[in-house]
Scaffold this motif. Structure first.
Motif, PDB file in Angstrom:
ATOM      1  N   LEU A  60      -3.898   7.948  -0.939  1.00 45.65           N
ATOM      2  CA  LEU A  60      -3.198   6.689  -1.253  1.00 45.65           C
ATOM      3  C   LEU A  60      -1.707   6.873  -1.000  1.00 45.65           C
ATOM      4  O   LEU A  60      -1.161   7.948  -1.258  1.00 45.65           O
ATOM      5  CB  LEU A  60      -3.442   6.309  -2.718  1.00 45.65           C
ATOM      6  N   PRO A  61      -1.015   5.832  -0.493  1.00 45.52           N
ATOM      7  CA  PRO A  61       0.412   5.995  -0.208  1.00 45.52           C
ATOM      8  C   PRO A  61       1.235   6.172  -1.484  1.00 45.52           C
ATOM      9  O   PRO A  61       0.857   5.676  -2.542  1.00 45.52           O
ATOM     10  CB  PRO A  61       0.787   4.695   0.500  1.00 45.52           C
ATOM     11  N   ARG A  62       2.346   6.869  -1.367  1.00 43.20           N
ATOM     12  CA  ARG A  62       3.259   6.990  -2.509  1.00 43.20           C
ATOM     13  C   ARG A  62       3.865   5.619  -2.805  1.00 43.20           C
ATOM     14  O   ARG A  62       3.993   4.778  -1.913  1.00 43.20           O
ATOM     15  CB  ARG A  62       4.376   7.982  -2.157  1.00 43.20           C
ATOM     16  N   PRO A  63       4.242   5.380  -4.072  1.00 40.20           N
ATOM     17  CA  PRO A  63       4.722   4.047  -4.460  1.00 40.20           C
ATOM     18  C   PRO A  63       5.964   3.586  -3.680  1.00 40.20           C
ATOM     19  O   PRO A  63       6.221   2.386  -3.586  1.00 40.20           O
ATOM     20  CB  PRO A  63       5.052   4.209  -5.948  1.00 40.20           C
ATOM     21  N   ASP A  64       6.733   4.505  -3.096  1.00 38.33           N
ATOM     22  CA  ASP A  64       7.955   4.070  -2.396  1.00 38.33           C
ATOM     23  C   ASP A  64       7.692   3.651  -0.945  1.00 38.33           C
ATOM     24  O   ASP A  64       8.597   3.196  -0.256  1.00 38.33           O
ATOM     25  CB  ASP A  64       9.006   5.197  -2.448  1.00 38.33           C
ATOM     26  N   VAL A  65       6.445   3.783  -0.465  1.00 40.79           N
ATOM     27  CA  VAL A  65       6.139   3.348   0.910  1.00 40.79           C
ATOM     28  C   VAL A  65       5.939   1.833   0.917  1.00 40.79           C
ATOM     29  O   VAL A  65       5.087   1.317   0.187  1.00 40.79           O
ATOM     30  CB  VAL A  65       4.861   4.051   1.441  1.00 40.79           C
ATOM     31  N   PRO A  66       6.726   1.089   1.712  1.00 44.40           N
ATOM     32  CA  PRO A  66       6.580  -0.378   1.694  1.00 44.40           C
ATOM     33  C   PRO A  66       5.235  -0.808   2.283  1.00 44.40           C
ATOM     34  O   PRO A  66       4.836  -0.300   3.328  1.00 44.40           O
ATOM     35  CB  PRO A  66       7.744  -0.865   2.574  1.00 44.40           C
ATOM     36  N   PRO A  67       4.530  -1.729   1.606  1.00 43.68           N
ATOM     37  CA  PRO A  67       3.230  -2.170   2.123  1.00 43.68           C
ATOM     38  C   PRO A  67       3.386  -3.049   3.366  1.00 43.68           C
ATOM     39  O   PRO A  67       4.397  -3.724   3.532  1.00 43.68           O
ATOM     40  CB  PRO A  67       2.636  -2.971   0.967  1.00 43.68           C
ATOM     41  N   ARG A  68       2.350  -3.036   4.239  1.00 39.93           N
ATOM     42  CA  ARG A  68       2.343  -3.906   5.425  1.00 39.93           C
ATOM     43  C   ARG A  68       1.777  -5.280   5.095  1.00 39.93           C
ATOM     44  O   ARG A  68       1.853  -6.194   5.901  1.00 39.93           O
ATOM     45  CB  ARG A  68       1.465  -3.281   6.516  1.00 39.93           C
ATOM     46  N   THR A  69       1.132  -5.405   3.930  1.00 38.72           N
ATOM     47  CA  THR A  69       0.431  -6.645   3.588  1.00 38.72           C
ATOM     48  C   THR A  69       0.508  -6.868   2.077  1.00 38.72           C
ATOM     49  O   THR A  69       0.644  -5.913   1.311  1.00 38.72           O
ATOM     50  CB  THR A  69      -1.055  -6.585   4.044  1.00 38.72           C
TER      51      THR A  69
END
Ligand SMILES: *Cc1c(COP(=O)(O)O)cnc(C)c1O
Length: 361
Positions: A208-217
């Motif tokens: 799962l991405p780290r919380p600071d990675v901006p989502p694409r959707t």
């Protein structure tokens, strides 16, 4: 009507009745319990440990889960390699293109298996590729792709692996740990025998991405669903009744002996159809040993078009499935999913015999 299309499936009576349980607000504890039970049972289907894996539920069809998996889990600087030998591999590539994910494809003819030596050469020659995406059961042709071998290659060469298991989850062997799978996407209404409207991604927690990675959707942001569902919530309004039905379908599956029993049952169903069709001179589109137990594709019998075959069988209470794209004029498909009985399939073979016989000479 007996549905022999690859989902939605003919429902069992308990699953159908489960839709009629009490109205429920998704912010109440009863919904959290329902959601927890489904998430736990989904992991239990293949014996996955909840500490390492998360089953994330979405309201949407199987494609929503595939799109959530790819758009949410691909790192911003990653590159994805698609393995395509049918409609669903192609669709994954379209998803990557829409989301601006760097990618390339190993395309194959639709009747061909995935070329493992080409895959190895591509991965060895292009270190930038961080992940591979494959379809487990390519429903276009009924082929079960060699996921164990694909997984072993990705593992050896240090690549992540995303898998569309929409039409295999619950009825084929799937060893996510051993095969080095990062995440897989599937749906309630295929081999799990639920109602359409809920789909899910099973993802390694460390994938799962780290919380600071901006989502694409926004709607398909898997990380957000995973966080909130771990806390008993969910971001948007879920299809509550469909959740009820999925919980019931998963209980039923466990009572019936889990995925292994389902695989055996589907294999028996498929053997019955295959023997019957072979006697009628109807040939499989790919070798039977390469096909899943979930769906087989057959050449249309001589001189009979799909609309004619479909319409005649529908008069007898059977819904079959067409071939896709270029395969539409030459193929039809039969799926074994759902609450159907052997005698239904015997009836299908007799009905097909009637159609083939009536157009002879
Ligand atoms: C059915 C299917 C899908 C997606 O189907 P939806 O119509 O979006 O539920 C994706 N991949 C495969 C392999 C399928 O069989």
């Amino acid at each position: 009507m007996i549905l022999l299309n690859p989902g939605p499936v003919t429902l069992s009576e308990p699953v159908r009745r489960a839709l009629l349980q009490p109205d429920l607000c998704h912010r109440e504890s009863e919904f959290s319990e329902l959601q927890d039970e489904i998430r736990r049972r989904l992991l239990a289907v293949y014996g996955l440990a909840p500490e390492c894996w998360s089953a994330v539920l979405l309201t949407g069809s199987g494609t929503a889960a595939v799109e959530a998996m790819l758009s949410s889990l691909m790192p911003p600087d990653g590159e994805l390699l698609f393995l395509e030998n049918g409609v669903y591999g192609e669709r994954m590539r379209q998803i990557a293109a829409v989301h601006g994910i760097a990618h390339q494809s190993l395309t194959h003819p639709w009747q061909a298996p995935i070329d493992l030596s080409r895959l190895a050469a591509t991965l060895e020659g292009r270190p930038r590729i961080t992940h591979v995406a494959a379809v487990h059961h390519e429903t276009t042709t009924g082929r079960l792709n060699a996921l164990a071998e694909i997984g072993a290659l990705c593992k050896r060469l240090g690549r992540g692996l995303f898998v569309d298991t929409v039409s295999s989850f619950g009825a084929e062997a799937l060893d996510l740990e051993d095969w080095g799978v990062t995440a897989c996407a599937a749906t309630a209404n295929k081999c799990l025998h639920g109602v359409p409207g809920v789909s899910f991604v099973i993802v390694r927690r460390d994938g799962l991405p780290r919380p600071d990675v901006p989502p694409r959707t926004v709607y398909l942001d898997l990380a957000r669903y995973a966080r909130q569902q771990d806390g008993g919530g969910t971001p948007f309004t879920p299809s509550v009744q469909v959740f009820y039905a999925l919980a019931e379908a998963l209980r039923e599956m466990e009572d019936d002996g889990g995925w292994r029993a389902r695989r055996t049952l589907y294999a028996e169903r498929m053997a019955l159809v295959h023997t019957g069709f072979t006697a009628l001179g109807i040939a499989p589109f790919i070798p039977v040993e390469d096909a899943s137990v979930v769906l087989h594709a057959y050449y249309l019998p001589n001189g009979i078009g799909y609309p004619q075959l479909h319409d005649r069988l529908k008069q007898h209470g059977f819904v079959i499935y067409a071939g896709q794209a270029d395969l539409a004029p030459i193929m039809f498909r039969i799926s074994t999913m759902g609450a159907i009985a052997s005698r239904d399939l015997e009836g299908l073979v007799r009905a097909v015999e009637g159609v083939v016989g009536s157009t002879d000479g």
